[in-house]
Design a protein around this motif. Sequence first.
Motif: not given
Length: 415
Positions: A5, A63-64, A66-67, A70-71
């Motif tokens: 992360q 946030t970026r 985490h996104d 997930s992607d």
Amino acid sequence: MSALQSYLWLATLPGLGPQAANLAVQAFGSPDAVYAADRAALAASAAGLNRRQVECLMDKSLTRAHDILSDCEKKDIRILTLGDSAYPDRLRAIADPPLVLYVRGRWPDLDAAPGIAVVGSREPTPYGVRMAEGLGRSLAEAGFVTVSGMARGADAAAHRGALRGGGITVAVLAGGVDLCYPQENRRLMGDILLSGAVVSENPPGTVHKGGLFPARNRIISGLAVASVVVEARSYRSGTMLTAHHALDQGRDVYAVPGPVDAGCSAGCNELLERGEAAILTGPETLLRAYAGMLPAPPDSARVREAFLRQAGGQTADAKAAWQAVEQRQAVKPLSAPQADEPAAAKPLPENLTAEERQVAELVRGGALTPAELVEQCDMAPARVMSIVTMLEMDGILKRERGMLTINNEELGVRK
């Protein structure tokens, strides 16, 4: 927060860039430490960050990251960070390596099976297509990984050649690896993913925009031990940027020569004229220089057949080039002067550099081909080839039936 992360946070900060991100990691030791640093620590660090870069690093939102995680999980995209063992050492060694690589397909071990980049014009001639495909196929037969940018034209031809040779090829994209660019290469991209990989430093969903391509080119050259330029219309084209990145990274560069009045070969010919690239007319030079890096020695005869089959082996020039390679073991230096040369060898021009004189003396001593010069010199193969080219242009060396000799008729004052 995981280490992954923190890498994603740092690599995707808007406006920061890979160079500043790498400087920050070097100064603080890890992306985790950069994330934990406050404004005062960032401003006072050895990274030499300016005020705008410090402000970028004060954005602590995850946030970026985490996104993206997930992607990537949904799209089966692998993430390699600069700290991972699977991250290629050659790419890690450049001045501004990507902190993160996004990979689809089967990622090869580029440290065990070296990559060679083959790049060229988006509008190549039929000759350029044949050469790119032939080089890709012969490199695959030898066991190298062919690296290119999957652009239309020469890049796509190099990938196709590698696939036809049953080898591994890696396509480096400017945008996200989930987006094919150009769209016409969708089938090619699918074929690459079956045995090789598609990679980018930008997260999935990133649109392929013009400003991303120059940065992409440093990855193409950074993944490879050498870069080959097949055709390029302009010295400032994207293909030439890849060559310049390779030179800046201390990697060897080769260029396929073309007619002096052909715009499609202008960039290649300029690289050769400036001494920045060595001439390449077939894969034998690459085998001589880099076969020792392969896990197993390649079968030179099969590599030759693969190149000629794909590049158009019925051409007289290709046949002559390979006949010269085949003859090199059978032809021995003459112990007496040749009939068309005077018995007393003329002195070499006084204004030769030490390296030029070394090459010329080796030819005079019996080295008949560039490959033999590479074996006997203590210089990089690309440098040897560049010197041979300059000495031929100056009339000091001549090449007949693929063999080098001193041009005694033209010796004297260097042109």
